[in-house]
Design an enzyme around this catalytic site. Structure first.
Site, PDB file in Angstrom:
ATOM      1  N   HIS A 153       0.832  -1.196   0.000  1.00 53.28           N
ATOM      2  CA  HIS A 153       0.000   0.000   0.000  1.00 53.28           C
ATOM      3  C   HIS A 153       0.868   1.247   0.000  1.00 53.28           C
ATOM      4  O   HIS A 153       2.033   1.209   0.348  1.00 53.28           O
ATOM      5  CB  HIS A 153      -0.959   0.018   1.192  1.00 53.28           C
ATOM      6  CG  HIS A 153      -0.303  -0.051   2.534  1.00 53.28           C
ATOM      7  ND1 HIS A 153       0.261  -1.211   3.032  1.00 53.28           N
ATOM      8  CD2 HIS A 153      -0.107   0.895   3.474  1.00 53.28           C
ATOM      9  CE1 HIS A 153       0.757  -0.978   4.234  1.00 53.28           C
ATOM     10  NE2 HIS A 153       0.555   0.298   4.528  1.00 53.28           N
ATOM     11  N   HIS A 157       0.884   5.349   1.251  1.00 57.32           N
ATOM     12  CA  HIS A 157       0.287   6.375   2.098  1.00 57.32           C
ATOM     13  C   HIS A 157       0.338   7.702   1.335  1.00 57.32           C
ATOM     14  O   HIS A 157       1.404   8.088   0.836  1.00 57.32           O
ATOM     15  CB  HIS A 157       1.098   6.559   3.394  1.00 57.32           C
ATOM     16  CG  HIS A 157       1.132   5.353   4.263  1.00 57.32           C
ATOM     17  ND1 HIS A 157       0.375   5.245   5.408  1.00 57.32           N
ATOM     18  CD2 HIS A 157       1.850   4.207   4.175  1.00 57.32           C
ATOM     19  CE1 HIS A 157       0.614   4.086   5.985  1.00 57.32           C
ATOM     20  NE2 HIS A 157       1.516   3.434   5.248  1.00 57.32           N
TER      21      HIS A 157
END
Length: 109
Positions: free
Chosen positions: A95, A97
């Protein structure tokens, strides 16, 4: 082992979804480190950024760029990818941010 992000992608766990297409989903972080803190992840499970195919990695970064524009980060923003234990990765589903809404210092940590 159960993956919290896979549960979000599958609709089994609640999340505030900010973006979704065929490759990625973006949600609000439940422990924000900035006024706006979004997590952008592939819908398919990849344990680390090292495993993400280039087309999906590009989709993640394009999504970050689009969300930064939508959120009005005209003075800048930060994109962070924590990879592996030494890189600070705590959820082993790749992922990105996206953080913005305040100035950031350097070095980051």
């Amino acid at each position: 082992m159960e993956c919290v992000f896979c549960n979000i992608v599958q609709g089994k766990s609640p999340a505030t979804v900010e973006w979704e297409d065929e490759k990625v989903i973006a949600i609000r972080d439940t422990n924000p480190q900035a006024p706006i803190h979004l997590l952008i992840m592939p819908k398919e499970h990849f344990p680390s950024i090292d495993n993400v195919p280039n087309d999906i990695l590009l989709a993640m970064l394009e999504t970050a760029k689009a969300l930064a524009t939508r959120e009005g980060f005209s003075n800048g923003y930060r994109i962070v990818i924590n990879n592996g234990p030494d890189g600070g990765q705590t959820v082993y589903h790749a992922h990105v941010h996206l953080l913005g809404g305040r100035p950031f210092g350097w070095p980051p940590g």
